[in-house]
Design an enzyme around this catalytic site. Structure first.
Site, PDB file in Angstrom:
ATOM      1  N   ASP A  23       1.055  -1.428   0.050  1.00 48.05           N
ATOM      2  CA  ASP A  23      -0.216   0.057   0.325  1.00 48.05           C
ATOM      3  C   ASP A  23       0.907   1.112  -0.095  1.00 48.05           C
ATOM      4  O   ASP A  23       1.579   1.322  -0.748  1.00 48.05           O
ATOM      5  CB  ASP A  23      -0.695   0.330   0.781  1.00 48.05           C
ATOM      6  CG  ASP A  23      -2.359   0.709   0.882  1.00 48.05           C
ATOM      7  OD1 ASP A  23      -2.136   2.038   0.994  1.00 48.05           O
ATOM      8  OD2 ASP A  23      -3.161   0.186   0.436  1.00 48.05           O
ATOM      9  N   ASP A  24       0.245   2.068   0.406  1.00 47.82           N
ATOM     10  CA  ASP A  24       1.085   3.459   0.636  1.00 47.82           C
ATOM     11  C   ASP A  24       2.586   3.265   1.747  1.00 47.82           C
ATOM     12  O   ASP A  24       2.678   1.976   2.393  1.00 47.82           O
ATOM     13  CB  ASP A  24       0.565   4.222   1.523  1.00 47.82           C
ATOM     14  CG  ASP A  24       0.340   6.339   0.632  1.00 47.82           C
ATOM     15  OD1 ASP A  24       1.317   6.285   0.279  1.00 47.82           O
ATOM     16  OD2 ASP A  24       0.144   6.653   1.249  1.00 47.82           O
ATOM     17  N   LYS A  51      -3.557  -0.333  -6.901  1.00 48.35           N
ATOM     18  CA  LYS A  51      -4.904   0.347  -6.123  1.00 48.35           C
ATOM     19  C   LYS A  51      -4.204   1.766  -6.542  1.00 48.35           C
ATOM     20  O   LYS A  51      -3.234   2.112  -6.204  1.00 48.35           O
ATOM     21  CB  LYS A  51      -4.838  -0.274  -4.823  1.00 48.35           C
ATOM     22  CG  LYS A  51      -5.445   1.025  -3.475  1.00 48.35           C
ATOM     23  CD  LYS A  51      -5.190  -0.071  -2.609  1.00 48.35           C
ATOM     24  CE  LYS A  51      -5.569   2.018  -1.578  1.00 48.35           C
ATOM     25  NZ  LYS A  51      -5.795   0.769  -0.183  1.00 48.35           N
ATOM     26  N   ASP A 111      -5.419   5.246  -5.449  1.00 50.33           N
ATOM     27  CA  ASP A 111      -5.909   5.836  -4.742  1.00 50.33           C
ATOM     28  C   ASP A 111      -5.702   7.774  -5.080  1.00 50.33           C
ATOM     29  O   ASP A 111      -6.565   7.208  -5.849  1.00 50.33           O
ATOM     30  CB  ASP A 111      -5.252   5.633  -3.481  1.00 50.33           C
ATOM     31  CG  ASP A 111      -6.449   6.892  -1.903  1.00 50.33           C
ATOM     32  OD1 ASP A 111      -6.897   6.656  -2.651  1.00 50.33           O
ATOM     33  OD2 ASP A 111      -5.249   6.008  -1.422  1.00 50.33           O
ATOM     34  N   SER A 137     -10.227   3.996  -6.355  1.00 43.57           N
ATOM     35  CA  SER A 137     -10.778   4.752  -5.597  1.00 43.57           C
ATOM     36  C   SER A 137     -11.771   5.574  -5.298  1.00 43.57           C
ATOM     37  O   SER A 137     -11.932   6.303  -4.958  1.00 43.57           O
ATOM     38  CB  SER A 137      -9.899   4.779  -4.425  1.00 43.57           C
ATOM     39  OG  SER A 137      -8.264   4.108  -3.459  1.00 43.57           O
ATOM     40  N   ARG A 145     -13.287   0.786  -4.684  1.00 40.62           N
ATOM     41  CA  ARG A 145     -13.395   1.575  -2.972  1.00 40.62           C
ATOM     42  C   ARG A 145     -15.408   2.120  -3.154  1.00 40.62           C
ATOM     43  O   ARG A 145     -14.448   3.257  -3.716  1.00 40.62           O
ATOM     44  CB  ARG A 145     -12.176   2.278  -1.865  1.00 40.62           C
ATOM     45  CG  ARG A 145     -11.755   1.203  -2.535  1.00 40.62           C
ATOM     46  CD  ARG A 145     -11.405   0.669  -0.666  1.00 40.62           C
ATOM     47  NE  ARG A 145     -11.745   1.118   0.410  1.00 40.62           N
ATOM     48  CZ  ARG A 145     -11.159   1.925   1.007  1.00 40.62           C
ATOM     49  NH1 ARG A 145      -9.597   1.653   0.878  1.00 40.62           N
ATOM     50  NH2 ARG A 145     -11.376   3.030   1.812  1.00 40.62           N
ATOM     51  N   ASP A 189     -12.296   4.616   4.919  1.00 41.74           N
ATOM     52  CA  ASP A 189     -11.517   2.587   5.477  1.00 41.74           C
ATOM     53  C   ASP A 189     -11.869   2.568   6.217  1.00 41.74           C
ATOM     54  O   ASP A 189     -12.418   2.865   7.347  1.00 41.74           O
ATOM     55  CB  ASP A 189     -10.241   4.010   5.590  1.00 41.74           C
ATOM     56  CG  ASP A 189      -9.020   4.944   4.378  1.00 41.74           C
ATOM     57  OD1 ASP A 189      -9.937   5.068   3.065  1.00 41.74           O
ATOM     58  OD2 ASP A 189      -8.068   5.346   4.504  1.00 41.74           O
TER      59      ASP A 189
HETATM   60  C1  GLA Z   1      -6.235   5.805   2.340  1.00 39.13           C
HETATM   61  C2  GLA Z   1      -7.139   4.432   1.139  1.00 39.13           C
HETATM   62  C3  GLA Z   1      -6.571   3.708   2.108  1.00 39.13           C
HETATM   63  C4  GLA Z   1      -4.501   3.577   1.888  1.00 39.13           C
HETATM   64  C5  GLA Z   1      -4.048   5.330   2.716  1.00 39.13           C
HETATM   65  C6  GLA Z   1      -2.753   5.131   3.023  1.00 39.13           C
HETATM   66  O1  GLA Z   1      -6.853   6.165   3.217  1.00 39.13           O
HETATM   67  O2  GLA Z   1      -8.261   4.842   1.760  1.00 39.13           O
HETATM   68  O3  GLA Z   1      -6.975   2.498   2.048  1.00 39.13           O
HETATM   69  O4  GLA Z   1      -4.045   3.430   1.209  1.00 39.13           O
HETATM   70  O5  GLA Z   1      -5.184   5.702   1.940  1.00 39.13           O
HETATM   71  O6  GLA Z   1      -2.147   6.049   2.303  1.00 39.13           O
END
Ligand code: GLA
Length: 481
Positions: A79-80, A156, A158, A236, A261, A265
């Protein structure tokens, strides 16, 4: 004005491009770092848990060696917070050299060598939600190509920091509620983690953001396609637009994304799981038809195996995510997971229901005043799944009903209790029965088509209404299961 018109024309043009990667005919399954490991970059003091190649290799080992892969959990998703703060001299994203010294391509082959797939995270905007380099419009092609060159299997994408205007207006790094909308500043704010309150305030920046997304998300879809590498695409986008029409166009999403999404979260708490499930089932008339093979609503990660859910609540999340045909991305520590949580996540029938090849998302049939809710999902081979769920907080509740009252057509049905892992007595549609449902728990059934049934449908649809479903007293003694 002329600029706005040009954007709209361009948006219409790119909106017609379809994602044609043939991927994710059933909801994707695997592991995703975010909920459990967040943006822990302190590898000096927390080397086992920081976002680094060690963590992803560890999880790949566990998926491959502890029976997860064979059940379908094949994605290992970054992820991030993986990227270096600067692009390289060719303008390409690069991994943080300290935390990923071998680089992403090496990590990809490590993962592929174990029969698994690698997912990565990007952001349609100048920065990711965590403040790492994002993908502005002019970087979409190069970033798609970089991911393909690295042999990434899923992205993914965002939507934080969606453009410079907003970035200037937003408050740096602030998180509002569960979703990172702080940078949007004047735009779309989700003010509560647990509620379903989204406020959209029309403004010039809001319009710009909408147009920016309208160009960017389809453009990334097209760019991924153009690489020739099949890369699953998680958008997202709807979560940043309030999740509902008219701002969200689910037909278009289904054409350009494999999953999306829709909402805020997930956190490691029952409250969070429940608020997400409520939002999805409250909006099922819009969301349910949007899903199908290759295109899935994503209520976010499974937090089973973390700290916030009881065993009953863990079964509830697994059951509701299976009914919703949700992607099953666990975000937990597979190195230390309890055997109870593992048993739930590895339940073959629950997974089979989630992965049903027909790919029809289930629905909530009924919301009783007593706090019981019943969910239903039609499955292939004329089978179906039922989930009896209790929102109660007192004691196990004895819920009385019959399959007929839950819209099943005439016949005798074979029942398998998914979490008790046992066959139940055969039930006629007319038989009254009682199920005992624990507080914040579920009873989940796999229901086979009645023997010798040659009629097409064993269920007459997804909506139940009326007082009949609040009182079942008809003088016939129910079977207690
Ligand atoms: C957003 C996304 C999360 C995650 C964070 C990472 O909030 O919705 O799922 O990926 O960013 O910073």
């Amino acid at each position: 004005m002329r600029f706005a018109v040009a954007l709209c024309v361009l948006a219409l043009f790119v909106a017609t491009l379809a994602l044609d990667n043939g991927l994710m005919r059933t909801p994707p399954m695997g592991w995703l770092a975010w909920e459990r490991f967040r943006c822990d970059i302190d590898c000096q003091n927390d080397p086992k848990n920081c976002i680094s190649e060690v963590l992803f290799r560890d999880m790949a080992d566990r998926l491959a060696e502890d029976g997860w892969r064979e059940l379908g959990y094949v994605y290992v998703n970054i992820d991030d917070c993986w990227a270096a703060m600067d692009r390289d001299s060719n303008g390409r994203l690069q991994a943080d050299p300290k935390r990923f010294p071998s680089g992403i391509p090496k990590l990809a082959s490590y993962i592929h060598d174990r029969g698994l797939k690698l997912g990565i995270y990007g952001d349609m905007g100048t920065l990711t939600c965590g403040g790492y380099p994002g993908t502005p419009l002019d970087k979409i092609t190069i970033d798609a190509q970089t991911f393909a060159d690295w042999k990434v299997d899923m992205l993914k994408f965002d939507g934080c920091y969606s453009n410079a205007t907003e970035q200037e207006q937003g408050e740096e790094g602030r998180r509002v509620g569960g979703m990172s909308k702080g940078r949007v500043g004047m735009d779309i704010l989700k003010v509560e983690t647990t509620g379903d309150k989204w406020f959209t305030q029309p403004s010039a920046a809001c319009l710009t953001q909408t147009l920016f997304f309208l160009i960017g998300y389809p453009a990334m879809s097209k760019a991924l396609n153009a690489t020739g590498r099949p890369i699953g695409y998680s958008c997202s986008w709807p979560a940043y637009q309030g999740g509902l029409p008219p701002k969200v166009n689910y037909t278009q999403l289904g054409e350009i994304c494999n999953l999306w999404r829709n909402y805020g979260d997930i956190e490691d708490s029952w409250n969070s799981v429940l608020s997400i499930a409520d939002w999805f089932f409250n909006n099922q008339d819009v969301l349910q038809p949007a899903a199908g093979p290759g295109r899935w609503n994503d209520p976010d990660m499974l937090v089973v195996g973390d700290f916030g859910l009881s065993m009953d609540q863990s079964r509830s999340q697994m059951a509701m995510w299976a009914i919703m045909a949700a992607p099953l991305f666990m975000s937990n520590d597979l190195r230390t997971i309890s055997s109870g949580a593992r048993t739930i996540l590895q339940n073959k029938v629950a997974i089979g229901i989630n992965q049903d090849p027909m790919g029809v998302q289930g629905r909530r049939l009924i919301k009783e005043k007593s706090g019981i809710e019943v969910f239903w999902r039609p499955l292939s081979d004329k089978a179906s799944a039922l989930v009896f769920f209790s929102r109660r907080t007192d004691m196990p509740y004895r819920y009385q009903t019959s399959l007929g009252q839950l819209n099943y057509t005439t016949g005798s049905y074979k029942i398998y209790d998914v979490f008790a892992e046992r066959e139940m007595p055969t039930l006629k549609d007319s038989t009254h029965f009682v199920v005992s449902i624990n507080p914040s728990g579920v009873v989940m059934w796999y229901i086979s088509a009645p023997a010798g049934q040659d009629q097409e449908n064993t269920h007459v649809g997804g909506k139940l209404r009326g007082p009949a479903f609040h009182r079942h007293g008809n003088g016939i003694a129910p079977i207690v299961l």
